[in-house]
Design an enzyme around this catalytic site. Structure first.
Site, short mmCIF file in Angstrom:
data_model
loop_
_atom_site.label_atom_id
_atom_site.label_comp_id
_atom_site.label_asym_id
_atom_site.label_seq_id
_atom_site.Cartn_x
_atom_site.Cartn_y
_atom_site.Cartn_z
N GLU A 11 -1.57 -12.02 40.49
CA GLU A 11 -1.33 -11.04 41.35
C GLU A 11 -2.33 -10.03 40.39
O GLU A 11 -3.37 -10.16 39.93
CB GLU A 11 0.09 -10.79 39.86
CG GLU A 11 0.67 -9.24 39.65
CD GLU A 11 1.50 -8.92 38.36
OE1 GLU A 11 2.17 -8.14 38.45
OE2 GLU A 11 0.68 -9.89 37.99
N LYS B 164 7.19 -6.36 44.17
CA LYS B 164 7.85 -7.13 42.85
C LYS B 164 9.28 -6.12 42.67
O LYS B 164 8.72 -4.41 42.50
CB LYS B 164 6.41 -6.37 42.02
CG LYS B 164 6.55 -6.79 40.83
CD LYS B 164 5.84 -6.98 39.18
CE LYS B 164 5.85 -8.19 38.54
NZ LYS B 164 4.51 -7.61 37.26
N CYS C 107 5.17 -12.30 38.75
CA CYS C 107 4.92 -12.26 37.54
C CYS C 107 6.09 -11.82 36.50
O CYS C 107 6.90 -12.57 36.49
CB CYS C 107 3.76 -11.25 36.65
SG CYS C 107 3.03 -11.35 34.81
#
Length: 283
Positions: free
Chosen positions: A45, A120, A161
């Site tokens: 990321e 995300k 994440c």
């Protein structure tokens, strides 16, 4: 001829606030992992810049078509004949100095072509007991689409994440055909020490997927410290590779035929049932 087996390389980085520094590390890492036999390389990321300063982050961000880190990754993929997952970039998606960015992951084919992208979904807005405070929603807009994409070896599901804490997303990806799921991350040391290995192994076991998790590591220029330990995890939950705490790369063999084996042994993906919640209150 297609095959279900390939060598994956995970690049573990200590990305700074300076995109040019990070591009140099990206190029060195991709070349190293390719020389070690990797066919598919994944990066963490915020590969291009890890920066908690909103103004500086926004000033360094570019629209997708003008992103120099993405352009470099595409060029290297074509030169080296690699598939590349650029873990994520801060991407300008709207005009205006105060507009929010996207935290976007890119799948790049061995010809340098863009094959898929994912924004995300779950943003890290957290106050930790250590005193660390994170507000991703101050800089990023959340994505709204789960993504599964084809590779030469099988179907890849996307996450980034904090998404790892939402098992329903991983179940959706697996039930949509994903055999492996990428989890590029910049996990804090505090949460990583407590939860990283456990969460990733759980997602592998629950879905019967390979989990491929390239991570940021160490002390970064913006002051944060990340956990490292990029992991390759098999569908039965075995850790096949762990990069430890230093920057560098780790490789592992992935054989997607093991996905069917794991799901045959525990066919939980086929056993979901509809149900109603009944809340019993004291009378």
């Amino acid at each position: 001829m297609t095959t279900s087996s390939f060598t994956v390389g995970l690049l573990q980085m200590t990305s700074s606030t300076e995109p040019e520094e990070n591009r140099a590390a990206l190029e060195a890492g991709l070349r190293d992992l390719a020389a070690r036999g990797a066919e598919f390389v994944m990066t963490p990321e915020m590969t291009g810049a890890l920066d908690g300063n909103k103004a500086r982050l926004r000033a360094n961000a570019r629209p997708e078509h003008a992103d120099e880190t993405l352009a470099l990754a595409r060029s290297l993929a074509a030169e080296l004949g690699l598939w590349v997952l650029l873990g994520s970039q801060a991407v300008v998606v709207d005009d205006g100095p105060d507009s929010l960015l996207a935290n976007r992951s890119f799948l790049i084919g061995a010809d340098g072509g863009l094959r898929a992208r994912y924004d995300k979904i779950h943003l890290f807005d957290v106050d930790l007991p250590s005193g660390e405070r994170y507000r991703e929603s101050a800089s990023y807009r959340p994505g709204c689409e789960a993504v599964v994409a084809a590779t030469p070896w099988g179907q890849l599901g996307f996450s980034i994440c904090y998404d790892v804490r939402f098992p329903h997303l991983f179940r959706t990806l697996a039930q949509a055909g994903a055999q492996m799921i990428a989890v590029p991350a910049a996990f804090t040391r505090t949460t990583g020490e407590a939860h990283w290995h456990t969460l990733l192994r759980a997602r592998a076991i629950e879905t019967g997927c390979y989990i491929l998790a390239p991570a940021q590591t160490g002390l970064h220029k913006d002051g944060r410290t990340t956990f490292g330990h990029s992991l390759v995890i098999a569908p039965w939950g075995e850790v096949l590779a762990d990069a430890g705490e230093g920057p560098g790369g780790v490789i592992a063999q992935v054989d997607l035929s093991h996905v069917a084996d794991a799901r045959a042994r525990i066919p939980a993906l086929r056993h979901d049932r509809a149900y109603e919640l009944v809340e019993v209150r004291e009378s």
